[in-house]
Design a protein around this motif. Sequence first.
Motif, PDB file in Angstrom:
ATOM      1  N   ARG A  60       4.101  -7.863   6.106  1.00 37.98           N
ATOM      2  CA  ARG A  60       4.211  -6.361   5.759  1.00 37.98           C
ATOM      3  C   ARG A  60       2.839  -6.112   5.232  1.00 37.98           C
ATOM      4  O   ARG A  60       2.834  -4.685   4.863  1.00 37.98           O
ATOM      5  N   VAL A  61       1.693  -6.810   5.317  1.00 39.32           N
ATOM      6  CA  VAL A  61       0.611  -6.155   4.684  1.00 39.32           C
ATOM      7  C   VAL A  61       0.040  -5.486   5.928  1.00 39.32           C
ATOM      8  O   VAL A  61       0.113  -5.645   6.915  1.00 39.32           O
ATOM      9  N   THR A  62      -0.441  -4.259   5.455  1.00 42.77           N
ATOM     10  CA  THR A  62      -1.184  -3.140   6.300  1.00 42.77           C
ATOM     11  C   THR A  62      -2.587  -3.498   6.703  1.00 42.77           C
ATOM     12  O   THR A  62      -3.216  -4.297   5.980  1.00 42.77           O
ATOM     13  N   ASP A  63      -3.256  -2.997   7.729  1.00 47.40           N
ATOM     14  CA  ASP A  63      -4.572  -3.212   7.863  1.00 47.40           C
ATOM     15  C   ASP A  63      -5.293  -2.413   6.673  1.00 47.40           C
ATOM     16  O   ASP A  63      -6.288  -2.946   6.495  1.00 47.40           O
ATOM     17  N   ARG A  64      -4.885  -1.490   6.149  1.00 49.20           N
ATOM     18  CA  ARG A  64      -5.808  -0.922   4.980  1.00 49.20           C
ATOM     19  C   ARG A  64      -5.717  -1.846   3.793  1.00 49.20           C
ATOM     20  O   ARG A  64      -6.645  -1.946   3.093  1.00 49.20           O
ATOM     21  N   GLN A  65      -4.491  -2.437   3.779  1.00 42.20           N
ATOM     22  CA  GLN A  65      -4.578  -3.464   2.439  1.00 42.20           C
ATOM     23  C   GLN A  65      -5.701  -4.412   2.775  1.00 42.20           C
ATOM     24  O   GLN A  65      -6.244  -5.043   1.816  1.00 42.20           O
ATOM     25  N   ILE A  66      -5.440  -5.081   4.026  1.00 37.15           N
ATOM     26  CA  ILE A  66      -6.288  -6.038   4.229  1.00 37.15           C
ATOM     27  C   ILE A  66      -8.180  -5.688   4.442  1.00 37.15           C
ATOM     28  O   ILE A  66      -8.638  -6.396   3.652  1.00 37.15           O
ATOM     29  N   THR A  67      -8.143  -4.457   4.596  1.00 35.78           N
ATOM     30  CA  THR A  67      -9.531  -3.794   4.584  1.00 35.78           C
ATOM     31  C   THR A  67      -9.933  -3.976   3.169  1.00 35.78           C
ATOM     32  O   THR A  67     -10.991  -4.380   2.765  1.00 35.78           O
ATOM     33  N   ASP A  68      -8.989  -3.479   2.118  1.00 37.84           N
ATOM     34  CA  ASP A  68      -9.411  -3.575   0.731  1.00 37.84           C
ATOM     35  C   ASP A  68      -9.794  -4.795  -0.029  1.00 37.84           C
ATOM     36  O   ASP A  68     -10.559  -5.029  -0.537  1.00 37.84           O
ATOM     37  N   HIS A  69      -8.859  -5.918   0.279  1.00 35.46           N
ATOM     38  CA  HIS A  69      -9.129  -7.039   0.110  1.00 35.46           C
ATOM     39  C   HIS A  69     -10.177  -7.661   0.646  1.00 35.46           C
ATOM     40  O   HIS A  69     -10.908  -8.438   0.039  1.00 35.46           O
ATOM     41  N   VAL A  70     -10.604  -7.570   2.180  1.00 38.40           N
ATOM     42  CA  VAL A  70     -11.621  -8.127   2.728  1.00 38.40           C
ATOM     43  C   VAL A  70     -13.035  -7.770   1.799  1.00 38.40           C
ATOM     44  O   VAL A  70     -13.926  -8.360   1.498  1.00 38.40           O
ATOM     45  N   ARG A  71     -13.033  -6.320   1.564  1.00 39.68           N
ATOM     46  CA  ARG A  71     -14.103  -5.819   0.770  1.00 39.68           C
ATOM     47  C   ARG A  71     -14.331  -6.479  -0.510  1.00 39.68           C
ATOM     48  O   ARG A  71     -15.353  -6.628  -0.899  1.00 39.68           O
ATOM     49  N   GLU A  72     -13.262  -6.577  -1.198  1.00 38.46           N
ATOM     50  CA  GLU A  72     -13.240  -7.226  -2.559  1.00 38.46           C
ATOM     51  C   GLU A  72     -13.763  -8.491  -2.309  1.00 38.46           C
ATOM     52  O   GLU A  72     -14.756  -9.138  -3.260  1.00 38.46           O
TER      53      GLU A  72
END
Length: 149
Positions: A79-91
């Motif tokens: 259920r993880v969205t690409d937007r959530q992945i983007t935020d986590h990758v940046r972090e």
Amino acid sequence: MTIRDDQLLRSRLRDAFDADPALDAFQLAVDVHDGIARLHGVVGSYAEKLEAFSIARRMADVRDVVNDLHVRPYGADWRVTDRQITDHVRERIGLALVETGEVNFSVDHHVVTLSGLVPTVEERALVRHVVETVPGVDFVDNDIEVGSR
């Protein structure tokens, strides 16, 4: 290797997969022929796929590993969205002490593509490692170059 040797090696691999808390090996299968381990089936994340491969590579008497595992996220990861992945990758890139201006990335359908420039091979590997463990990431395409400006 004999058939018996391959059977024993397969059994040792199964035990190692089942014992690893970072790996849900329920749908992971392994075949061994002449000391070559073939991993197939389904795991829940790219990190699990890498963990299974790493376990097999470290096992004594394994001559080679063919990793035919498929990633199919289950549980909350799907259920993880690409937007959530983007935020986590940046972090995570920030936690790896990499200047975010020197490493760029994009996320498309749970696949992260890395680009940019870092000074060492170790830093390139570190960035890939921290990104591939982000929940929901199915694959990391590491196009980061090593060198100086």
